[in-house]
Each structure stands twice: as structure tokens, then as C-alpha cells.
Design a protein around this motif. Structure first.
Motif, PDB file in Angstrom:
ATOM      1  N   ASP A 146      58.858  25.786 -27.943  1.00 47.30           N
ATOM      2  CA  ASP A 146      59.024  26.512 -28.925  1.00 47.30           C
ATOM      3  C   ASP A 146      60.432  26.148 -29.797  1.00 47.30           C
ATOM      4  N   THR A 147      60.696  25.419 -29.879  1.00 46.05           N
ATOM      5  CA  THR A 147      61.981  24.424 -29.790  1.00 46.05           C
ATOM      6  C   THR A 147      62.598  24.538 -31.601  1.00 46.05           C
ATOM      7  N   ARG A 148      61.022  24.320 -31.921  1.00 51.27           N
ATOM      8  CA  ARG A 148      61.029  24.551 -33.694  1.00 51.27           C
ATOM      9  C   ARG A 148      61.120  25.649 -34.037  1.00 51.27           C
ATOM     10  N   GLU A 149      60.875  27.177 -33.257  1.00 46.09           N
ATOM     11  CA  GLU A 149      60.943  28.314 -33.558  1.00 46.09           C
ATOM     12  C   GLU A 149      61.933  28.802 -33.374  1.00 46.09           C
ATOM     13  N   LEU A 150      62.400  28.310 -32.863  1.00 50.47           N
ATOM     14  CA  LEU A 150      64.002  28.531 -32.224  1.00 50.47           C
ATOM     15  C   LEU A 150      64.891  28.515 -32.569  1.00 50.47           C
ATOM     16  N   VAL A 151      65.377  27.188 -33.434  1.00 47.25           N
ATOM     17  CA  VAL A 151      66.042  26.585 -34.373  1.00 47.25           C
ATOM     18  C   VAL A 151      66.363  27.258 -35.835  1.00 47.25           C
ATOM     19  N   LEU A 152      64.749  27.257 -36.544  1.00 47.09           N
ATOM     20  CA  LEU A 152      64.545  27.733 -37.874  1.00 47.09           C
ATOM     21  C   LEU A 152      64.472  29.716 -37.388  1.00 47.09           C
ATOM     22  N   SER A 153      64.776  30.345 -36.638  1.00 46.10           N
ATOM     23  CA  SER A 153      65.298  31.526 -36.358  1.00 46.10           C
ATOM     24  C   SER A 153      66.161  32.000 -36.261  1.00 46.10           C
ATOM     25  N   TYR A 154      67.389  31.516 -36.370  1.00 44.92           N
ATOM     26  CA  TYR A 154      68.903  31.296 -36.807  1.00 44.92           C
ATOM     27  C   TYR A 154      68.822  31.678 -37.705  1.00 44.92           C
ATOM     28  N   ASN A 155      67.758  31.237 -38.941  1.00 45.38           N
ATOM     29  CA  ASN A 155      68.288  30.772 -39.913  1.00 45.38           C
ATOM     30  C   ASN A 155      69.955  30.437 -40.457  1.00 45.38           C
ATOM     31  N   ASP A 156      70.056  29.701 -40.225  1.00 45.97           N
ATOM     32  CA  ASP A 156      71.634  29.057 -40.502  1.00 45.97           C
ATOM     33  C   ASP A 156      71.268  28.094 -41.619  1.00 45.97           C
ATOM     34  N   PRO A 157      71.714  28.220 -42.183  1.00 43.58           N
ATOM     35  CA  PRO A 157      72.075  27.091 -43.333  1.00 43.58           C
ATOM     36  C   PRO A 157      72.019  25.192 -43.156  1.00 43.58           C
ATOM     37  N   ARG A 158      73.233  25.708 -42.179  1.00 39.32           N
ATOM     38  CA  ARG A 158      74.255  24.583 -41.424  1.00 39.32           C
ATOM     39  C   ARG A 158      73.297  23.701 -40.349  1.00 39.32           C
ATOM     40  N   PHE A 159      71.874  24.854 -39.746  1.00 39.47           N
ATOM     41  CA  PHE A 159      71.486  24.279 -39.178  1.00 39.47           C
ATOM     42  C   PHE A 159      70.329  23.594 -39.694  1.00 39.47           C
ATOM     43  N   VAL A 160      69.888  22.105 -38.946  1.00 42.03           N
ATOM     44  CA  VAL A 160      68.667  21.519 -39.727  1.00 42.03           C
ATOM     45  C   VAL A 160      67.756  20.548 -38.447  1.00 42.03           C
ATOM     46  N   TYR A 161      66.694  21.394 -38.739  1.00 44.92           N
ATOM     47  CA  TYR A 161      65.660  21.033 -37.589  1.00 44.92           C
ATOM     48  C   TYR A 161      64.773  19.619 -38.281  1.00 44.92           C
ATOM     49  N   CYS A 162      64.921  18.033 -37.592  1.00 44.14           N
ATOM     50  CA  CYS A 162      64.085  17.096 -37.958  1.00 44.14           C
ATOM     51  C   CYS A 162      63.532  16.663 -36.360  1.00 44.14           C
ATOM     52  N   ALA A 163      61.969  16.941 -37.377  1.00 45.71           N
ATOM     53  CA  ALA A 163      61.140  16.810 -36.237  1.00 45.71           C
ATOM     54  C   ALA A 163      60.529  15.111 -35.772  1.00 45.71           C
ATOM     55  N   ARG A 164      60.243  15.094 -34.327  1.00 44.11           N
ATOM     56  CA  ARG A 164      59.992  12.903 -34.561  1.00 44.11           C
ATOM     57  C   ARG A 164      58.664  13.372 -33.815  1.00 44.11           C
ATOM     58  N   GLU A 165      58.100  12.620 -33.394  1.00 47.88           N
ATOM     59  CA  GLU A 165      57.380  12.283 -32.750  1.00 47.88           C
ATOM     60  C   GLU A 165      58.611  12.017 -31.045  1.00 47.88           C
ATOM     61  N   HIS A 166      56.785  11.467 -30.065  1.00 51.25           N
ATOM     62  CA  HIS A 166      57.692  11.568 -28.921  1.00 51.25           C
ATOM     63  C   HIS A 166      58.104  10.542 -28.804  1.00 51.25           C
ATOM     64  N   THR A 167      58.944   9.684 -28.375  1.00 47.62           N
ATOM     65  CA  THR A 167      59.529   8.335 -27.531  1.00 47.62           C
ATOM     66  C   THR A 167      60.373   8.159 -26.606  1.00 47.62           C
ATOM     67  N   ARG A 168      60.900   9.445 -26.166  1.00 51.24           N
ATOM     68  CA  ARG A 168      62.034   9.439 -24.924  1.00 51.24           C
ATOM     69  C   ARG A 168      62.269   8.400 -25.695  1.00 51.24           C
ATOM     70  N   HIS A 169      63.105   7.910 -26.474  1.00 45.28           N
ATOM     71  CA  HIS A 169      63.957   6.720 -26.814  1.00 45.28           C
ATOM     72  C   HIS A 169      65.184   7.717 -27.046  1.00 45.28           C
ATOM     73  N   LEU A 170      66.449   7.723 -26.666  1.00 48.46           N
ATOM     74  CA  LEU A 170      67.286   8.608 -26.687  1.00 48.46           C
ATOM     75  C   LEU A 170      67.949   8.630 -27.787  1.00 48.46           C
ATOM     76  N   SER A 171      68.333   6.744 -27.930  1.00 44.32           N
ATOM     77  CA  SER A 171      69.709   5.983 -28.400  1.00 44.32           C
ATOM     78  C   SER A 171      68.823   6.161 -29.864  1.00 44.32           C
ATOM     79  N   LYS A 172      67.682   6.030 -29.818  1.00 41.00           N
ATOM     80  CA  LYS A 172      66.855   5.592 -31.751  1.00 41.00           C
ATOM     81  C   LYS A 172      66.863   7.550 -31.794  1.00 41.00           C
TER      82      LYS A 172
END
Length: 311
Positions: free
Chosen positions: A46-72
Motif C-alpha cells: 500500500d505504499t502509493r496509497e499511503l503517500v497519497l493519503s497524506y494529501n500534502d503538496p510537499r510529498f511527491v510519489y515517484c513510481a518505478r519498475e522494480h530493479t532493487r537498484h538503490l543507487s539508481k
């Protein structure tokens, strides 16, 4: 929307149950001129729903494909960052309410400093079990401006990504995280420390959470691989002495040997201990590790069937 002074970059994957506490610690900051970039590595919870639930314009949700590449993920966030200052915050760590305010004030005050490193506490489900305030035991002032490249290499100064606030301009000067390695933040901070002084803030402003995910062997192996890569580069460029290079490489490979041995990867453990011996052939510690790997390998090779037949 006005440009924030600080950009917070938080990579995450399937940690909504922990991320909520991390975000709450961000919302509680007494310094409020920030943006929070949540870099989601393809979470299925529920990560996406969690971030959006705050309804805070300072919070930006950025979805990515799963890569396990923390540096990227971190680099994507840093490139997106609009603030002059950037903070990395892992999705399982917590900030004290005055963390950003104190660090921003110090970067504002010391224009030649490239970053501010705060003290931290380490905790798990049982509570706090260690505190790290570099130099506090020697009666140092609450903060100081220092060259910390060698203390970082020598592990006299310990830091975690969540403890640092740095100038985006400095990151652009030294280059972002090395994307050839999945988890290269330590090497990145080494480069920042080589390029400019740092402010050391001796207050426990960050809580580092230890749990099953970040105590497994693979993240530790990847972290040491990045550190080894960085130290080899620094030695090749003349930034560190041969003596320090030899000492650190022996330590890193020995620790890798211990990690591999405890996780059951005996052949990798043997290779790591042999690497130790190439740097310090007379090290009794490395020889003991190497012999332990041989003994464990011999035990593994004795199958239950061979035990029965020998009995």
C-alpha cells in the motif's frame, strides 16, 4: 509552487508498514520548507496509497519498475530534487523534529562546507541499543567543521545516508552515486568528503532502525563491494597511502569472509580470506578465517549417506 530549500529523497520497496513512521517524522520537522520525493521501486503493498493519503503538496510519489537498484533510485531522486540542499532518508529510519532545522542552519552558516553529518541512535524492536556521536566522548563542541575523508575511510566517523544533508551543487561536482554498484552511498560520501569539509553535529538527530531486511547478508556484501571499489579508486588516484589502503582492504575482505561464512557461502568466504592474505600474508586472523572455511567445507562434504556408510 515555490522552490523548496531542501529535497528529501526516500527510496522504498514494500515497506508501507515502516514508511508511515518515517513520513510522520518528516511531517513533524520544525523546518517545513522541504519536498519529500518517495522513490518507489515497484512496491506491491500500500505504499502509493499511503503517500497519497497524506494529501500534502510537499510529498511527491515517484513510481518505478522494480530493479532493487538503490543507487539508481537515489540518483533519480537527486536529479529530480529542486532544493539547494538534499537529504537522503531511508524508508525505515526516523528523524528527530529539529534534524533539518539544525542542519540547514549550519550549511547556511558555513558556506564552504559540503555537508552536515548528524549523530544517530541505532534501535530495533527491543529499543535503542547504541548511540554514535563522533568525538563527543573526547569533550568536543556540539559541532565542528572538519575534513572527514580520512576519518570516514578509517571508520572513525560512522554515518548513514539518513544522517547527512548535503549541497546538491557538491553532488553535481563530484558526480552522483555510482550506478555500476547497486548500493554505493558510502563511496559517494567518501567523494563528497574528499572535495569539501563537513560540519559534524554531535547530536542524536536520527534513529537508525535495524531489522531482518537490512541485517541480511546481501545488503552488507553489496555495501562492502562499493566501499572496496571506492577505496581502490582513491588509492589509484593517490588520495590515500599504500599503508592505509592495505589495512582497509584487509579489514574489508575479512569482514566479507565472516559474512559469507555465517551465511553458508563457504567458497566465497574462502576467496575473501585469501584476498586478506594477499594484502597481509602473515595475518593470523586471516589464516584462522581461511582455515575455518576449509573446516566448514570439509564438514559440508561429509554427507548423511557417507556418515551412515562409515558407521
Amino acid at each position: 509552487m515555490s522552490t523548496p530549500r531542501v529535497s528529501i529523497v526516500t527510496p522504498t520497496y514494500n515497506r508501507a508498514h515502516l514508511l508511515c513512521h518515517t513520513i510522520d517524522s518528516v511531517r513533524a520537522q520544525s523546518f517545513s520548507d522541504f519536498e519529500l520525493l518517495v522513490m518507489d521501486d515497484g512496491s506491491t503493498d500500500d505504499t502509493r496509497e499511503l503517500v497519497l493519503s497524506y494529501n500534502d503538496p510537499r510529498f511527491v510519489y515517484c513510481a518505478r519498475e522494480h530493479t532493487r537498484h538503490l543507487s539508481k533510485l537515489r540518483n533519480d531522486g537527486i536529479r529530480r530534487a529542486r532544493g539547494a540542499y538534499v537529504a537522503l532518508l531511508d524508508s525505515d529510519d526516523l528523524w528527530r523534529a529539529d534534524k533539518l532545522r539544525r542542519q540547514v542552519e549550519l550549511l547556511d552558516q558555513y558556506e564552504d562546507a559540503g555537508m552536515v553529518v548528524a549523530g544517530f541512535e541505532v534501535f530495533d524492536s527491543r529499543g535503542t541499543f547504541s548511540k554514535n556521536l563522533y568525538g563527543a566522548e573526547d569533550g568536543c563542541a556540539e559541532y565542528s567543521v572538519e575534513w572527514v575523508f580520512l576519518p570516514l575511510i578509517e571508520e572513525k566517523l560512522m554515518l548513514y545516508p539518513s544522517t547527512v544533508l548535503f549541497r546538491k551543487s557538491q553532488a553535481e561536482t563530484v558526480g552522483l552515486l555510482n550506478e555500476e554498484i547497486r548500493d554505493s552511498e558510502h563511496e559517494f560520501f567518501f567523494r563528497l568528503a574528499l572535495h569539501a569539509q563537513a560540519v559534524i553535529l554531535r547530536l542524536p538527530l536520527v534513529k537508525i532502525r535495524k531489522h531482518e531486511d537490512n541485517l541480511s547478508a546481501q545488503p552488507m556484501v553489496e555495501s562492502f563491494a562499493a566501499i572496496i571499489h571506492g577505496v581502490e579508486r582513491f588509492y589509484a588516484s593517490g588520495a590515500i597511502s599504500r599503508q592505509l589502503y592495505t589495512e582497509r582492504m584487509m579489514i574489508y575482505h575479512y569482514r566479507l569472509g565472516e559474512i559469507f561464512l555465517s551465511s553458508g557461502d563457504i567458497s566465497a568466504a574462502r576467496r575473501a580470506f585469501l584476498a586478506c592474505l594477499r594484502f597481509r600474508p602473515m595475518s593470523s586472523k586471516a589464516w584462522r578465517g581461511f582455515m575455518s572455511s576449509l573446516v566448514k567445507e570439509a564438514r559440508v562434504s561429509v554427507t548423511p549417506a557417507s556418515r551412515r556408510s562409515s558407521g
